[in-house]
Design an enzyme around this catalytic site. Sequence first.
Site: not given
Ligand code: FAD
Length: 518
Positions: A10, A36, A75, A362
């Site tokens: 999420g 989670s 932006k 990202g």
């Molecule tokens: P996450 O945010 O890590 O979410 C993972 C989810 O999975 C969470 O809800 C967690 O609870 C769930 N989960 C994990 N394991 C389980 C389990 N076993 N059971 C149930 N749930 C689980 N992107 C941009 O476009 N612009 C930016 O400026 C930018 N800056 C960034 C800076 C940094 C340092 C980083 C690391 C990333 C940046 N990004 C940026 C990328 C962006 O943050 C991510 O692409 C975006 O937040 C998506 O993350 P996600 O949802 O894939 O993963």
Amino acid sequence: MVDNVVIVGGGTAGWMTASYLKAAFADRISVTLVESGKIGTIGVGEATFSDIRHFFEFLDLREEDWMPACNATYKLAVRFQDWRRPGHHFYHPFEQMRSVKGFPLTDWWLQSGPTDRFDKDCFVMASLCDAGRSPRYLNGSLLEQDFVEGAEEPVGLTMSEHQGKTQFPYAYHFEAALLAKYLTGYSTDRGVRHIVDEVEDVRLDERGWIDHVLTKEHGELHGDLFIDCTGFRGMLLNKALEVPFVSYQDTLPNDSAVALQVPLDMKKVGIRPCTTATTRDAGWIWTIPLFGRIGTGYVYAKDYCTPEEAERTLREFVGPEAAEVEANHIRMRIGRSAQSWKNNCVGIGLTSGFVEPLESTGIFFIHHAIEQLVKHFPAADWRPELRDAYNSAVAHVMDGVREFLVVHYLGAGRDDTQYWKDTKTREVPDALAERIERWKVQLPDSENVFPYYHGLPPYSYMCILLGTGAIPLRPSPALSLTDETAAQKEFAAIRDKARHLVDTLPSQYEYFAAMRGA
Ligand code: FAD
């Protein structure tokens, strides 16, 4: 029929996917999202690409609805600070490159630019960024530009189909956690089932496809299609289905970040309408202005800098305002999954792939992936052609962005520390070395940049090459044989237009204070 989708995760990826699928298919599919309650999300205050507006339009959301809820701002560009030499800056703006007599204006600029600022001479956005302006007037109308609001094609087309036709003049900065919360409401209002629980296991059937995920409190969750949005963990795609990860570390060594969220009185300091990327000894620092605070972080390579040094550097950069703020240290997995779609599982977001956020890609990767998923949505026969087409579109976007980022480091004039010296001798991805030789005699065009859609038009490459300065460039020889009067007129028109816009547009702070009724 494939009509039962289970999303695990999420964060930004999970909720963007849930809301987009509901906007696309409404009640014809059932969507369950499990996240989670213990494992947090990555969201650190995010900058985006201008194509993101297609996402909000597809969801039928107006800026006045979602922007105040997410502390969002506009932006207009990325500002690169100190990449060429200390004190120097340039912009990579969201603005289509003009051309004169069939040559891009930057080519004319190399021949006889009026000043030493290619960005200000060739784009109006650079002046608006320097002056801290909003791209909209207080009555909501968009600045007069080559992009005409309302004249573009209807929403629902994929981003790649839009590219090259129009360039919307801005993207957004927003607080990722607040956007996820906003989209939670949007999705659950439209029937997404939301479960807060831990996924403890992923169970496969005899073919090796996912049969169900097992949660701690809610038992088995069955579905036809599983979307892995568990972030860098890649719990379904990488762990359960054993899809290997292709690292980009050999060409992009930054693998760590430390971030701070710093509350500031934006009325006093103003809201810069751009993301800033400022070099430091072992990487660079992002500054993302939101309404009420800035998000900032140091992206570095741990081979050159310890986490303690990185945090100290970031705190020195921000100053006393961050004294009480806790730092968030993040390890980054740089690269992409070898396949983002395997069997009945699609990884979206950090599970699928990630490169350092130097060009804010990202969320662009997420948005692009969701569009491609809708475009290649499977039927009950799970035709492999759809999966393969999806996988190559997603891989091309990430491989192309990798190349673009490598150009920033090869091109950077900065070479005063071991980290920056090594950026010039590191391995270069296939074919890029050849492309760079070509760009030395002919500025990038659609024929000589990375050949597949990756969100970055040739003018973006020109900006980075002209701004960073270490790769020698020269104008097309034809220009010295061509009358330059029309090009000089174009430079003058840009200067006049920029002056008019700076004089008439409100500041970003004024615009958002008015939107919020402050
Ligand atoms: P996450 O945010 O890590 O979410 C993972 C989810 O999975 C969470 O809800 C967690 O609870 C769930 N989960 C994990 N394991 C389980 C389990 N076993 N059971 C149930 N749930 C689980 N992107 C941009 O476009 N612009 C930016 O400026 C930018 N800056 C960034 C800076 C940094 C340092 C980083 C690391 C990333 C940046 N990004 C940026 C990328 C962006 O943050 C991510 O692409 C975006 O937040 C998506 O993350 P996600 O949802 O894939 O993963």
